[in-house]
Motif scaffolding. Structure first.
Motif, PDB file in Angstrom:
ATOM      1  N   GLY A  48      -7.049  15.661   5.030  1.00 41.01           N
ATOM      2  CA  GLY A  48      -7.877  14.998   4.038  1.00 41.01           C
ATOM      3  C   GLY A  48      -7.014  14.389   2.948  1.00 41.01           C
ATOM      4  N   PHE A  49      -7.564  13.449   2.196  1.00 43.99           N
ATOM      5  CA  PHE A  49      -6.779  12.792   1.162  1.00 43.99           C
ATOM      6  C   PHE A  49      -7.681  12.164   0.112  1.00 43.99           C
ATOM      7  CE2 PHE A  49      -7.386   9.915   4.761  1.00 43.99           C
ATOM      8  CZ  PHE A  49      -7.924   8.783   4.173  1.00 43.99           C
ATOM      9  N   GLU A  50      -7.079  11.926  -1.057  1.00 47.31           N
ATOM     10  CA  GLU A  50      -7.760  11.252  -2.151  1.00 47.31           C
ATOM     11  C   GLU A  50      -7.368   9.777  -2.121  1.00 47.31           C
ATOM     12  OE1 GLU A  50      -9.920  12.554  -4.340  1.00 47.31           O
ATOM     13  OE2 GLU A  50      -9.787  14.533  -3.414  1.00 47.31           O
ATOM     14  N   VAL A  51      -8.313   8.913  -2.534  1.00 45.35           N
ATOM     15  CA  VAL A  51      -8.056   7.477  -2.535  1.00 45.35           C
ATOM     16  C   VAL A  51      -7.780   6.988  -3.942  1.00 45.35           C
ATOM     17  CG1 VAL A  51      -9.036   5.198  -2.056  1.00 45.35           C
ATOM     18  CG2 VAL A  51      -9.460   7.103  -0.480  1.00 45.35           C
ATOM     19  N   ILE A  52      -6.699   6.194  -4.084  1.00 43.94           N
ATOM     20  CA  ILE A  52      -6.373   5.566  -5.358  1.00 43.94           C
ATOM     21  C   ILE A  52      -6.920   4.145  -5.341  1.00 43.94           C
ATOM     22  CG2 ILE A  52      -4.501   4.791  -6.870  1.00 43.94           C
ATOM     23  CD1 ILE A  52      -2.767   6.977  -5.647  1.00 43.94           C
ATOM     24  N   GLY A  72       0.854  -1.172   0.000  1.00 47.08           N
ATOM     25  CA  GLY A  72       0.000   0.000   0.000  1.00 47.08           C
ATOM     26  C   GLY A  72       0.893   1.226   0.000  1.00 47.08           C
ATOM     27  N   ALA A  73       0.347   2.399  -0.335  1.00 48.56           N
ATOM     28  CA  ALA A  73       1.205   3.578  -0.448  1.00 48.56           C
ATOM     29  C   ALA A  73       0.475   4.863  -0.085  1.00 48.56           C
ATOM     30  CB  ALA A  73       1.760   3.686  -1.865  1.00 48.56           C
ATOM     31  N   VAL A  74       1.267   5.818   0.404  1.00 48.63           N
ATOM     32  CA  VAL A  74       0.798   7.182   0.660  1.00 48.63           C
ATOM     33  C   VAL A  74       1.704   8.126  -0.125  1.00 48.63           C
ATOM     34  CG1 VAL A  74       0.387   8.986   2.369  1.00 48.63           C
ATOM     35  CG2 VAL A  74      -0.008   6.578   2.968  1.00 48.63           C
ATOM     36  N   PHE A  75       1.125   8.959  -0.969  1.00 49.97           N
ATOM     37  CA  PHE A  75       1.880   9.886  -1.802  1.00 49.97           C
ATOM     38  C   PHE A  75       1.604  11.321  -1.360  1.00 49.97           C
ATOM     39  CE2 PHE A  75       0.663   6.192  -4.301  1.00 49.97           C
ATOM     40  CZ  PHE A  75       1.845   5.806  -4.911  1.00 49.97           C
ATOM     41  N   ILE A  76       2.644  12.135  -1.354  1.00 50.26           N
ATOM     42  CA  ILE A  76       2.498  13.571  -1.130  1.00 50.26           C
ATOM     43  C   ILE A  76       3.071  14.276  -2.354  1.00 50.26           C
ATOM     44  CG2 ILE A  76       2.998  15.544   0.347  1.00 50.26           C
ATOM     45  CD1 ILE A  76       3.455  13.584   2.627  1.00 50.26           C
ATOM     46  N   THR A  77       2.242  15.063  -3.023  1.00 48.94           N
ATOM     47  CA  THR A  77       2.668  15.714  -4.263  1.00 48.94           C
ATOM     48  C   THR A  77       3.377  17.041  -3.977  1.00 48.94           C
ATOM     49  OG1 THR A  77       0.667  17.031  -4.590  1.00 48.94           O
ATOM     50  CG2 THR A  77       0.616  14.741  -5.360  1.00 48.94           C
ATOM     51  N   ASP A  78       3.963  17.598  -5.012  1.00 49.71           N
ATOM     52  CA  ASP A  78       4.623  18.899  -4.888  1.00 49.71           C
ATOM     53  C   ASP A  78       3.649  19.988  -4.454  1.00 49.71           C
ATOM     54  OD1 ASP A  78       7.041  17.823  -5.618  1.00 49.71           O
ATOM     55  OD2 ASP A  78       6.949  18.478  -7.707  1.00 49.71           O
ATOM     56  N   LYS A  79       2.356  19.787  -4.736  1.00 52.57           N
ATOM     57  CA  LYS A  79       1.337  20.764  -4.348  1.00 52.57           C
ATOM     58  C   LYS A  79       0.811  20.520  -2.931  1.00 52.57           C
ATOM     59  CE  LYS A  79      -0.284  21.336  -9.122  1.00 52.57           C
ATOM     60  NZ  LYS A  79      -1.446  21.202 -10.050  1.00 52.57           N
ATOM     61  N   GLY A  80       1.334  19.504  -2.263  1.00 52.50           N
ATOM     62  CA  GLY A  80       0.901  19.212  -0.904  1.00 52.50           C
ATOM     63  C   GLY A  80      -0.326  18.322  -0.827  1.00 52.50           C
ATOM     64  N   GLU A  81      -0.769  17.792  -1.953  1.00 53.70           N
ATOM     65  CA  GLU A  81      -1.926  16.899  -1.960  1.00 53.70           C
ATOM     66  C   GLU A  81      -1.516  15.509  -1.463  1.00 53.70           C
ATOM     67  OE1 GLU A  81      -3.881  18.776  -6.046  1.00 53.70           O
ATOM     68  OE2 GLU A  81      -2.244  17.296  -6.112  1.00 53.70           O
ATOM     69  N   ILE A  82      -2.449  14.822  -0.796  1.00 55.68           N
ATOM     70  CA  ILE A  82      -2.184  13.498  -0.256  1.00 55.68           C
ATOM     71  C   ILE A  82      -3.054  12.475  -0.981  1.00 55.68           C
ATOM     72  CG2 ILE A  82      -2.184  12.036   1.806  1.00 55.68           C
ATOM     73  CD1 ILE A  82      -1.973  14.590   3.483  1.00 55.68           C
ATOM     74  N   TYR A  83      -2.434  11.439  -1.477  1.00 54.49           N
ATOM     75  CA  TYR A  83      -3.130  10.335  -2.127  1.00 54.49           C
ATOM     76  C   TYR A  83      -2.790   9.037  -1.395  1.00 54.49           C
ATOM     77  CZ  TYR A  83      -4.205  13.445  -6.030  1.00 54.49           C
ATOM     78  OH  TYR A  83      -4.678  14.488  -6.812  1.00 54.49           O
ATOM     79  N   ASP A 127      -6.258   2.399  -1.828  1.00 53.61           N
ATOM     80  CA  ASP A 127      -7.492   2.025  -1.133  1.00 53.61           C
ATOM     81  C   ASP A 127      -7.302   0.949  -0.062  1.00 53.61           C
ATOM     82  OD1 ASP A 127      -7.017  -0.054  -2.899  1.00 53.61           O
ATOM     83  OD2 ASP A 127      -8.935   0.128  -3.955  1.00 53.61           O
ATOM     84  N   ASN A 128      -6.213   0.183  -0.124  1.00 58.87           N
ATOM     85  CA  ASN A 128      -5.987  -0.818   0.913  1.00 58.87           C
ATOM     86  C   ASN A 128      -5.431  -0.218   2.206  1.00 58.87           C
ATOM     87  OD1 ASN A 128      -3.432  -0.271  -0.062  1.00 58.87           O
ATOM     88  ND2 ASN A 128      -2.932  -2.398  -0.581  1.00 58.87           N
ATOM     89  N   LEU A 129      -5.192   1.107   2.212  1.00 62.51           N
ATOM     90  CA  LEU A 129      -4.739   1.788   3.424  1.00 62.51           C
ATOM     91  C   LEU A 129      -5.734   2.845   3.923  1.00 62.51           C
ATOM     92  CD1 LEU A 129      -0.933   2.485   2.729  1.00 62.51           C
ATOM     93  CD2 LEU A 129      -1.925   0.618   4.069  1.00 62.51           C
ATOM     94  N   LYS A 130      -6.838   3.018   3.221  1.00 58.25           N
ATOM     95  CA  LYS A 130      -7.735   4.131   3.540  1.00 58.25           C
ATOM     96  C   LYS A 130      -8.306   4.039   4.952  1.00 58.25           C
ATOM     97  CE  LYS A 130     -11.784   1.927   1.418  1.00 58.25           C
ATOM     98  NZ  LYS A 130     -12.812   2.030   0.361  1.00 58.25           N
ATOM     99  N   ASP A 131      -8.428   2.821   5.484  1.00 60.40           N
ATOM    100  CA  ASP A 131      -8.991   2.671   6.829  1.00 60.40           C
ATOM    101  C   ASP A 131      -7.934   2.707   7.926  1.00 60.40           C
ATOM    102  OD1 ASP A 131     -11.582   2.398   5.808  1.00 60.40           O
ATOM    103  OD2 ASP A 131     -11.345   0.237   5.525  1.00 60.40           O
TER     104      ASP A 131
END
Length: 336
Positions: free
Chosen positions: A330-334, A305-316, A319-323
């Motif tokens: 806040g974050f978006e789910v892949i 599973g993975a958590v990404f932080i973009t250059d714009k500060g967005e968090i993705y 879905d296997n880590l969303k819980d």
């Protein structure tokens, strides 16, 4: 870091074992320096002291074996001689690295040593932006095809040198976790630089909480992961970098270009029960960028599973880590 800091303290803590009574449970904490970073091991159980010392010794042994800069290490000697019969650990890691190179379409590449050296990202070297000619020369030996394996003998092409820094800590944490378990420790937390490894759950049965560093402020976190018996590995451009003529250059090199990866990401955190893979993928997915990483996840979601932080500060977050991931931002789910 020039000085070796080492402090091992045996702490006796009261732990409720049964609802009908209490018992004293040993907790052993150890801090030491290895693989160019400060490491800590915190373990619980009656055999925690001997188990932690055995795990620490294993990490230090692997450091001596796999270091790219130590003249006594196998990797250093292999880089110099270009052909060598190596130990089981070195063979295992080089073989696994070639497999992950193929899996990630070259995003993970242990032949990056000449490029890393040109950029000055080794202790004792001065950071600099290499000339285009220097980069092109370094690229001549880059790629897993330049590594030949026959039985226990590794052969490198003339311009090829290896750096296992992107996978060695993961392998070390995996071996250390196995040693802790073999010595009767069922609850422990290890921190090996950007690598965290949970052995089992906390003594009270709850999951461990692992914070993910805010790339813009290392004193803060952007969220936490609840985990049990897994590795959590973070790679980011903020961990090692230099600035020249107003431009920031970080240490994660894209071996397809010879330059620091410009993928639109600030950090990538991988969660997996496979420490070695987690270490390699944290670098690989950082190089790939968010879109390609999402495609890679959809094909390999059972592995990590993975958590990404973009250059714009967005968090993705996959879905296997969303819980198990929590963040006030806040974050978006892949999804797969």
């Amino acid at each position: 870091m020039k000085l070796l800091r080492k402090s091992c303290i045996l702490i006796m803590t009261a732990a409720v074992i049964l609802t009908s009574g209490c018992s004293l449970e040993s907790k052993y904490d150890c801090e030491f320096f290895a693989m160019d970073t400060v490491m800590t091991i915190n373990a619980y159980g009656s055999k925690s002291e001997s188990a932690v010392k055995a795990a620490q010794n294993e990490i230090s042994r692997l450091d001596r074996l796999l270091s790219v800069q130590s003249e006594n290490s196998e990797i250093f000697k292999l880089n110099q001689s270009k052909e060598m019969t190596v130990s089981e650990d070195t063979l295992t890691l080089i073989t696994r690295s070639k497999e992950i190179y193929t899996l990630t379409d070259g995003a993970f590449d242990i032949t990056c040593e000449p490029l890393t050296r040109e950029w000055g990202f080794y202790s004792g070297l001065e950071n600099k932006v290499p000339s285009q000619q220097a980069i092109e020369n370094a690229l001549k030996g880059v790629g897993a095809a330049h590594i030949k394996i026959k039985d226990s003998t590794i052969t490198l092409d003339e311009n090829t040198s290896l750096d296992l820094g992107g996978i060695a800590k993961g392998y070390a944490s995996q071996k250390a976790a196995e040693i802790l378990k073999e010595n009767g420790v069922n609850s422990a937390l290890m921190s090996l630089g950007g690598n965290v490894r949970a052995v089992g759950s906390k003594p009270d049965g709850e999951n461990w909480s692992v914070a993910i560093t805010d790339p813009d402020d290392n004193s803060k976190s952007i969220g936490t992961l609840k985990i049990s018996d897994k590795a959590v590995v973070t790679s980011g451009g903020y961990q090692r970098y230099f600035e020249e003529n107003g431009q920031i250059y970080h240490h994660i090199i894209d071996t397809k270009t010879g330059y620091p990866a410009d993928s639109g990401l600030k950090s990538v955190t991988i969660v997996s029960s496979d420490d070695t893979l987690a270490d390699a993928l944290s670098t690989s997915l950082f190089v790939m960028g968010l879109e390609k990483s999402g495609e890679f996840y959809s094909e390999n979601s059972s592995l990590f599973g993975a958590v990404f932080i973009t250059d714009k500060g967005e968090i993705y977050v996959t879905d296997n880590l969303k819980d198990s991931f929590m963040s006030e931002q806040g974050f978006e789910v892949i999804a797969v």
